[in-house]
Scaffold this motif. Structure first.
Motif, short mmCIF file in Angstrom:
data_model
loop_
_atom_site.label_atom_id
_atom_site.label_comp_id
_atom_site.label_asym_id
_atom_site.label_seq_id
_atom_site.Cartn_x
_atom_site.Cartn_y
_atom_site.Cartn_z
N VAL A 153 -14.61 -51.93 38.59
CA VAL A 153 -14.80 -52.83 39.72
C VAL A 153 -16.24 -53.33 39.76
CG1 VAL A 153 -14.85 -52.98 42.25
CG2 VAL A 153 -12.92 -51.85 41.09
N ALA A 154 -17.20 -52.43 39.60
CA ALA A 154 -18.61 -52.83 39.62
C ALA A 154 -18.93 -53.77 38.47
CB ALA A 154 -19.50 -51.59 39.56
N ASP A 155 -18.43 -53.45 37.28
CA ASP A 155 -18.67 -54.31 36.13
C ASP A 155 -18.01 -55.67 36.32
OD1 ASP A 155 -20.07 -52.28 34.93
OD2 ASP A 155 -18.47 -51.71 33.54
N GLY A 156 -16.82 -55.68 36.89
CA GLY A 156 -16.13 -56.94 37.11
C GLY A 156 -16.85 -57.83 38.10
N ARG A 157 -17.37 -57.24 39.15
CA ARG A 157 -18.14 -58.04 40.12
C ARG A 157 -19.40 -58.61 39.47
NH1 ARG A 157 -17.18 -53.97 45.32
NH2 ARG A 157 -15.04 -54.67 45.76
N ALA A 158 -20.01 -57.84 38.57
CA ALA A 158 -21.19 -58.34 37.85
C ALA A 158 -20.79 -59.51 36.95
CB ALA A 158 -21.81 -57.23 37.03
N MET A 159 -19.62 -59.43 36.31
CA MET A 159 -19.14 -60.53 35.46
C MET A 159 -18.84 -61.78 36.29
SD MET A 159 -19.24 -59.52 32.32
CE MET A 159 -20.69 -58.56 32.79
N LEU A 160 -18.29 -61.59 37.48
CA LEU A 160 -18.03 -62.73 38.36
C LEU A 160 -19.33 -63.46 38.69
CD1 LEU A 160 -15.43 -61.27 40.89
CD2 LEU A 160 -15.03 -63.13 39.28
N GLU A 161 -20.38 -62.70 38.93
CA GLU A 161 -21.66 -63.32 39.26
C GLU A 161 -22.30 -63.96 38.04
OE1 GLU A 161 -26.02 -62.05 41.16
OE2 GLU A 161 -24.33 -60.65 41.19
N GLU A 162 -22.29 -63.25 36.91
CA GLU A 162 -22.93 -63.77 35.70
C GLU A 162 -22.27 -65.05 35.19
OE1 GLU A 162 -23.70 -62.38 31.04
OE2 GLU A 162 -23.19 -60.88 32.57
N HIS A 163 -20.95 -65.11 35.29
CA HIS A 163 -20.22 -66.23 34.72
C HIS A 163 -19.65 -67.16 35.78
CE1 HIS A 163 -20.50 -64.55 30.68
NE2 HIS A 163 -20.16 -63.37 31.19
N ALA A 164 -20.26 -67.18 36.96
CA ALA A 164 -19.72 -67.97 38.07
C ALA A 164 -19.54 -69.45 37.73
CB ALA A 164 -20.60 -67.80 39.31
N PRO A 165 -20.52 -70.13 37.13
CA PRO A 165 -20.31 -71.55 36.81
C PRO A 165 -19.16 -71.76 35.82
CG PRO A 165 -22.66 -71.02 36.76
CD PRO A 165 -21.92 -69.72 36.85
N LEU A 166 -19.09 -70.92 34.79
CA LEU A 166 -18.00 -71.02 33.82
C LEU A 166 -16.65 -70.80 34.50
CD1 LEU A 166 -16.61 -71.00 31.04
CD2 LEU A 166 -17.29 -68.59 30.83
N LEU A 167 -16.54 -69.76 35.30
CA LEU A 167 -15.28 -69.44 35.96
C LEU A 167 -14.85 -70.53 36.93
CD1 LEU A 167 -16.01 -65.67 36.45
CD2 LEU A 167 -14.10 -66.58 35.11
N ALA A 168 -15.82 -71.20 37.56
CA ALA A 168 -15.48 -72.33 38.44
C ALA A 168 -14.89 -73.47 37.62
CB ALA A 168 -16.72 -72.79 39.19
N ARG A 169 -15.45 -73.73 36.44
CA ARG A 169 -14.89 -74.78 35.57
C ARG A 169 -13.50 -74.41 35.08
NH1 ARG A 169 -16.72 -76.12 30.93
NH2 ARG A 169 -18.04 -74.30 30.45
N VAL A 170 -13.31 -73.13 34.76
CA VAL A 170 -11.99 -72.67 34.33
C VAL A 170 -10.97 -72.87 35.45
CG1 VAL A 170 -10.65 -70.60 33.75
CG2 VAL A 170 -12.84 -71.03 32.61
N GLN A 171 -11.36 -72.53 36.67
CA GLN A 171 -10.44 -72.71 37.80
C GLN A 171 -10.12 -74.19 38.02
OE1 GLN A 171 -11.73 -71.02 41.55
NE2 GLN A 171 -9.66 -71.06 42.36
N ASP A 172 -11.11 -75.05 37.89
CA ASP A 172 -10.87 -76.49 38.05
C ASP A 172 -9.90 -76.99 36.98
OD1 ASP A 172 -12.56 -76.62 40.21
OD2 ASP A 172 -14.28 -77.37 39.07
#
Length: 398
Positions: free
Chosen positions: A84-103
Motif C-alpha cells: 500500500v505504501a509503495d503503491g501510494r508512492a507510485m501514484l505520486e511519482e507517476h501522477a502526470p503519466l497516470l492522468a494521461r493514461v486515464q484520459d
C-alpha cells in the motif's frame, strides 16, 4: 489434487536430475509450423538453439496459488502495508503519466497501479524463469501444449518485430512477463506504444506497460467512473444460497433484501447487474460486485486475484481495508512477516533457499517439521500461529 505434506517433504529433498532430456526433437517438429506463421528460419534457429527442458515449470502447471491458497493467506501477502505504501508512492511519482493514461483509456490511476503492484511489485519482480525455455517446455509436455505453443510463437514474433529483446527475457513459469505480466499473445493484441518510441515495450517502458494495462481493462468492459463493487453487510437470517460472480441480480434486488455497505456509504437501488461474493462463506467478508470487477477478473480468472486488485486499489484511494474478519483463528502473514518466518527457520538450521517472502516447497517442508516438533498439525502452512511460536523460542522471556 493438492500435494500431500509427505510428498512435499520428499520433493524438497530430491537431488537435481543428473541429465535432463533436451527439447531438440520437439522443437524440430514445431519449426515448420512456426515458419508457416511468419516466423523466419533465422529467428527460430537463433532463439530456440540450446533451450533445455525445465521440470520446474511442469511442476508448477498443476499448482497455482490463486486456486489452492486460503484467501486470507493470499490477500495477506498481496495487500499488505508495504505494498500500500509503495503503491501510494507510485501514484505520486507517476501522477502526470497516470492522468494521461486515464484520459486515453478511462481507467483510474489506483486500479492501474494496483495491477502493477500485484503483478510485479511495481517492476521489482518480473519472474525468474527464462521465458523462451519455459514456453518451449510447456509447448512440448504437459497439459495445454497447443496453448503454450501459440504463446511461444507470439513471443518470437514480438522479438522478430523489434518490440522485445530476447536477451535476459524472463517471466513467470507460465510465460507472463513485463511490468504487468502480460502473456505474449495478449501483448501482441493489446500492448500500445505510449512513450512514442515506435516500440511496444512492456519490459523496459513504464508508460507502455501502464497504458497497455489500462487498454486491456477497457477492452474487457471497464466502465470509466464506476466502482468495481463494495464490501457489504448481510442482515440476520439472510439466505445466501444465491451467490457467485455469474449469479447476477439487479442491485435493487440486494438493496431490497437489506444488504448495506460495510463502510456505511450509500447503496442506491438500480438495475445494474450485481453479484454477491462470499469467498470464504457466510461467516467471512461479503461483496457486491459490478461490471468493473469482471474486467479485473478477466486479467487472471481467479476470485482471490480479482479481489486482491480491487481491495488494493481501494487502499490506494485511502480506504481503510476490510471491515469484516476472515473466518480463521490463524490469519495469514504479510511479506515482512513471511521473511521473518523464513529467517527463523534458517536460524533453526533449515535449508529453505533465499529468504524472499515466497513460501515455496522448501519453506512449507521446514514449517511442517517445526510443527511436528511442536506437537501441532503438520500442514506446512505459514500463519500467525507458527510465527508466534518460533518468535517466542527465539526470544525467550527473562
Amino acid at each position: 489434487m493438492r500435494p500431500t505434506l509427505p510428498l512435499l517433504l520428499a520433493l524438497a529433498a530430491l537431488p537435481a536430475a543428473a541429465a535432463e532430456p533436451t527439447l531438440d526433437a520437439c522443437l524440430a517438429g514445431l519449426r515448420p509450423q512456426a515458419l508457416a506463421q511468419g516466423i523466419s528460419g533465422a529467428t527460430w534457429d537463433t532463439h530456440t538453439a540450446g533451450l533445455a527442458r525445465d521440470q520446474g515449470v511442469l511442476d508448477s502447471l498443476d499448482y497455482q496459488p490463486e486456486f489452492r491458497t486460503p484467501i486470507w493467506d493470499y490477500l495477506a501477502g498481496l495487500v499488505d502495508e508495504q505494498r500500500v505504501a509503495d503503491g501510494r508512492a507510485m501514484l505520486e511519482e507517476h501522477a502526470p503519466l497516470l492522468a494521461r493514461v486515464q484520459d486515453a483509456h478511462g481507467v483510474d490511476p489506483a486500479t492501474v497501479v494496483a495491477v502493477w503492484g500485484v503483478e510485479s511489485d511495481f517492476g521489482r519482480t518480473f519472474g525468474k524463469k527464462p521465458l523462451l525455455g519455459s514456453l518451449a517446455t510447456l509447448s512440448c509436455e504437459g497439459r495445454r501444449q497447443a496453448f503454450f505453443k501459440g504463446e511461444l510463437f507470439a513471443t518470437l514474433k514480438l522479438i522478430q518485430a523489434g518490440d522485445l529483446s530476447a536477451e535476459g527475457l524472463v517471466g513467470s513459469w507460465a510465460g507472463a512477463f513485463g511490468h504487468t505480466q502480460f502473456m505474449p499473445s495478449t501483448y501482441a493484441r493489446i500492448a500500445v506504444d505510449f512513450d512514442g518510441d515506435g516500440r511496444r515495450d512492456l519490459v523496459g517502458s513504464i508508460p507502455d506497460a501502464l497504458a497497455s494495462t489500462a487498454n486491456y481493462l477497457r477492452r474487457s468492459g471497464w466502465q470509466p467512473g464506476k466502482p468495481w463493487g463494495h464490501e457489504v453487510r448481510l442482515p440476520e437470517g439472510f439466505d445466501a444460497a444465491v451467490n457467485g460472480r455469474t449469479s447476477r441480480r439487479p442491485l435493487s434486488h440486494w438493496v431490497g433484501r437489506g444488504v448495506v455497505r460495510a463502510d456505511g456509504g450509500s447503496l442506491a437501488a438500480s438495475d445494474a447487474p450485481t453479484a454477491l461474493l462470499l469467498p470464504a462463506g457466510r461467516e467471512g467478508p461479503a461483496f457486491l460486485v459490478f461490471k468493473n470487477y469482471d474486467a479485473i477478473f478477466s486479467y487472471n480468472a481467479a476470485e482471490s486475484y480479482a479481489l486482491a486488485i480491487a481491495l488494493l486499489a481501494d487502499r490506494l484511494r485511502g480506504g481503510e481495508g476490510l471491515q469484516a474478519r476472515w473466518p480463521t483463528d490463524d490469519p495469514g502473514l504479510s511479506r515482512v512477516e513471511r521473511r521473518e518466518l523464513q529467517s527463523l527457520l534458517v536460524a533453526r538450521g533449515h535449508d529453505i533457499g533465499e529468504v524472499d517472502g515466497m513460501i515455496g516447497a522448501k519453506s512449507r517442508a521446514a514449517i511442517a517439521l517445526e510443527q511436528i516438533r511442536l506437537g501441532r498439525e503438520a500442514d506446512g502452512r505459514a500463519g500467525q500461529s507458527i510465527l508466534a511460536a518460533l518468535r517466542a523460542e527465539a526470544s525467550p522471556a527473562d
